[in-house]
Design a protein around this motif. Structure first.
Motif, PDB file in Angstrom:
ATOM      1  N   ALA A  59       0.821  -1.207   0.000  1.00 43.78           N
ATOM      2  CA  ALA A  59       0.000   0.000   0.000  1.00 43.78           C
ATOM      3  C   ALA A  59       0.860   1.264   0.000  1.00 43.78           C
ATOM      4  N   GLY A  60       2.165   1.097   0.226  1.00 40.52           N
ATOM      5  CA  GLY A  60       3.053   2.252   0.258  1.00 40.52           C
ATOM      6  C   GLY A  60       2.918   3.081   1.520  1.00 40.52           C
ATOM      7  N   CYS A  61       2.223   2.566   2.523  1.00 37.33           N
ATOM      8  CA  CYS A  61       1.949   3.337   3.741  1.00 37.33           C
ATOM      9  C   CYS A  61       2.980   3.104   4.850  1.00 37.33           C
ATOM     10  N   GLY A  62       3.818   2.068   4.687  1.00 35.71           N
ATOM     11  CA  GLY A  62       4.850   1.822   5.696  1.00 35.71           C
ATOM     12  C   GLY A  62       4.535   0.725   6.678  1.00 35.71           C
ATOM     13  N   TRP A  63       3.359   0.125   6.559  1.00 38.47           N
ATOM     14  CA  TRP A  63       2.962  -0.985   7.425  1.00 38.47           C
ATOM     15  C   TRP A  63       2.456  -2.125   6.553  1.00 38.47           C
ATOM     16  N   PRO A  64       2.599  -3.368   7.011  1.00 38.43           N
ATOM     17  CA  PRO A  64       2.014  -4.477   6.250  1.00 38.43           C
ATOM     18  C   PRO A  64       0.519  -4.222   6.042  1.00 38.43           C
ATOM     19  N   SER A  65       0.066  -4.433   4.816  1.00 44.84           N
ATOM     20  CA  SER A  65      -1.333  -4.172   4.479  1.00 44.84           C
ATOM     21  C   SER A  65      -1.955  -5.391   3.822  1.00 44.84           C
ATOM     22  N   PHE A  66      -3.206  -5.632   4.154  1.00 42.54           N
ATOM     23  CA  PHE A  66      -3.957  -6.780   3.654  1.00 42.54           C
ATOM     24  C   PHE A  66      -5.312  -6.282   3.184  1.00 42.54           C
ATOM     25  N   TYR A  67      -5.890  -6.942   2.170  1.00 40.54           N
ATOM     26  CA  TYR A  67      -7.213  -6.505   1.715  1.00 40.54           C
ATOM     27  C   TYR A  67      -8.343  -7.325   2.320  1.00 40.54           C
ATOM     28  N   THR A  88     -11.187   3.338  12.252  1.00 41.05           N
ATOM     29  CA  THR A  88     -11.686   2.053  12.722  1.00 41.05           C
ATOM     30  C   THR A  88     -10.488   1.200  13.124  1.00 41.05           C
ATOM     31  N   GLU A  89     -10.397   0.943  14.408  1.00 39.73           N
ATOM     32  CA  GLU A  89      -9.323   0.092  14.931  1.00 39.73           C
ATOM     33  C   GLU A  89      -9.632  -1.366  14.620  1.00 39.73           C
ATOM     34  N   ILE A  90      -8.588  -2.151  14.353  1.00 43.10           N
ATOM     35  CA  ILE A  90      -8.738  -3.600  14.263  1.00 43.10           C
ATOM     36  C   ILE A  90      -7.978  -4.214  15.434  1.00 43.10           C
ATOM     37  N   TYR A  91      -8.575  -5.276  15.989  1.00 43.92           N
ATOM     38  CA  TYR A  91      -7.975  -5.931  17.148  1.00 43.92           C
ATOM     39  C   TYR A  91      -8.230  -7.434  17.065  1.00 43.92           C
ATOM     40  N   CYS A  92      -7.443  -8.188  17.787  1.00 44.08           N
ATOM     41  CA  CYS A  92      -7.634  -9.635  17.845  1.00 44.08           C
ATOM     42  C   CYS A  92      -8.797  -9.926  18.787  1.00 44.08           C
ATOM     43  N   LYS A  93      -9.821 -10.589  18.284  1.00 38.55           N
ATOM     44  CA  LYS A  93     -10.986 -10.922  19.110  1.00 38.55           C
ATOM     45  C   LYS A  93     -10.669 -11.981  20.169  1.00 38.55           C
ATOM     46  N   GLN A  94      -9.599 -12.731  19.966  1.00 35.30           N
ATOM     47  CA  GLN A  94      -9.267 -13.796  20.912  1.00 35.30           C
ATOM     48  C   GLN A  94      -8.569 -13.265  22.159  1.00 35.30           C
ATOM     49  N   CYS A  95      -7.738 -12.208  22.023  1.00 35.15           N
ATOM     50  CA  CYS A  95      -6.982 -11.716  23.189  1.00 35.15           C
ATOM     51  C   CYS A  95      -7.018 -10.202  23.344  1.00 35.15           C
ATOM     52  N   ASN A  96      -7.750  -9.515  22.452  1.00 33.87           N
ATOM     53  CA  ASN A  96      -7.927  -8.064  22.511  1.00 33.87           C
ATOM     54  C   ASN A  96      -6.660  -7.279  22.150  1.00 33.87           C
ATOM     55  N   HIS A  98      -4.299  -4.955  20.119  1.00 36.59           N
ATOM     56  CA  HIS A  98      -4.411  -3.929  19.080  1.00 36.59           C
ATOM     57  C   HIS A  98      -3.547  -4.353  17.901  1.00 36.59           C
ATOM     58  N   LEU A  99      -4.115  -4.310  16.688  1.00 35.81           N
ATOM     59  CA  LEU A  99      -3.395  -4.698  15.476  1.00 35.81           C
ATOM     60  C   LEU A  99      -3.061  -3.499  14.601  1.00 35.81           C
ATOM     61  N   GLY A 100      -3.972  -2.570  14.491  1.00 37.10           N
ATOM     62  CA  GLY A 100      -3.806  -1.416  13.616  1.00 37.10           C
ATOM     63  C   GLY A 100      -5.157  -0.821  13.298  1.00 37.10           C
ATOM     64  N   ARG A 113      -8.270  -1.803   3.312  1.00 38.13           N
ATOM     65  CA  ARG A 113      -6.835  -1.845   3.597  1.00 38.13           C
ATOM     66  C   ARG A 113      -6.664  -2.020   5.095  1.00 38.13           C
ATOM     67  N   TYR A 114      -6.369  -3.242   5.484  1.00 40.89           N
ATOM     68  CA  TYR A 114      -6.059  -3.527   6.877  1.00 40.89           C
ATOM     69  C   TYR A 114      -4.600  -3.147   7.065  1.00 40.89           C
ATOM     70  N   CYS A 115      -4.346  -2.054   7.739  1.00 43.33           N
ATOM     71  CA  CYS A 115      -3.011  -1.507   7.952  1.00 43.33           C
ATOM     72  C   CYS A 115      -2.559  -1.986   9.335  1.00 43.33           C
ATOM     73  N   VAL A 116      -1.592  -2.913   9.363  1.00 46.09           N
ATOM     74  CA  VAL A 116      -1.275  -3.655  10.578  1.00 46.09           C
ATOM     75  C   VAL A 116       0.146  -3.378  11.048  1.00 46.09           C
ATOM     76  N   ASN A 117       0.303  -3.181  12.332  1.00 44.60           N
ATOM     77  CA  ASN A 117       1.631  -3.053  12.913  1.00 44.60           C
ATOM     78  C   ASN A 117       2.361  -4.384  12.799  1.00 44.60           C
ATOM     79  N   SER A 118       3.516  -4.377  12.168  1.00 40.00           N
ATOM     80  CA  SER A 118       4.310  -5.593  12.000  1.00 40.00           C
ATOM     81  C   SER A 118       4.597  -6.251  13.344  1.00 40.00           C
TER      82      SER A 118
END
Length: 133
Positions: A59-67, A88-96, A98-100, A113-118
């Motif tokens: 995505a050129g944004c500097g973080w791993p990105s997934f569609y 809109t924050e994304i988080y792991c539903k299993q352990c809460n 923060h992903l990105g 574009r799921y912009c995720v902290n590596s």
């Protein structure tokens, strides 16, 4: 794990800051940003499967990105109005963890574009090599 002391003993300082305190790693610094092999991206904290490598794009944004996410039971969404922005924050539903954040400017077929902290991810390649972000 239920409390911060448990997480602090399991995670590095940066992993804790990002996953447990909703921090953000600096752009273009994550070890998984340029990972191009096939495999799965897992939650760094609990190991839940979050994204397939086949949905990763530059995505050129500097973080791993997934569609797209792999399993809707593992990735959750919540409003984030921090830092004077509406996202809109994304988080792991299993352990809460923060992903990105997710944005509506990704490629088809989802347009997301799921912009995720590596640092919030662990990558397991198809040949079973493990790379921790």
């Amino acid at each position: 794990m239920s409390n911060n002391d448990d997480w602090q003993s399991k995670l590095t300082e940066e992993e804790f800051r990002v996953t447990r305190q909703a921090g953000t790693e600096r752009p273009f610094t994550g070890i998984l940003l340029n990972e191009a092999r096939s495999g799965e991206y897992l939650c760094k904290c609990c190991g839940a499967v979050l994204f397939e490598a086949s949905t990763k794009f530059d995505a050129g944004c500097g973080w791993p990105s997934f569609y797209d996410q792999t399993d809707s039971e593992n990735v959750g969404f919540r409003e984030d109005v921090s830092h004077g922005m509406h996202r809109t924050e994304i988080y792991c539903k299993q352990c809460n963890a923060h992903l990105g954040h997710v944005f509506p400017d990704g490629p088809e077929p989802t347009g997301q574009r799921y912009c995720v902290n590596s640092v919030s991810l662990t990558f397991e390649s198809d040949d079973k090599e493990i790379v921790k972000g």
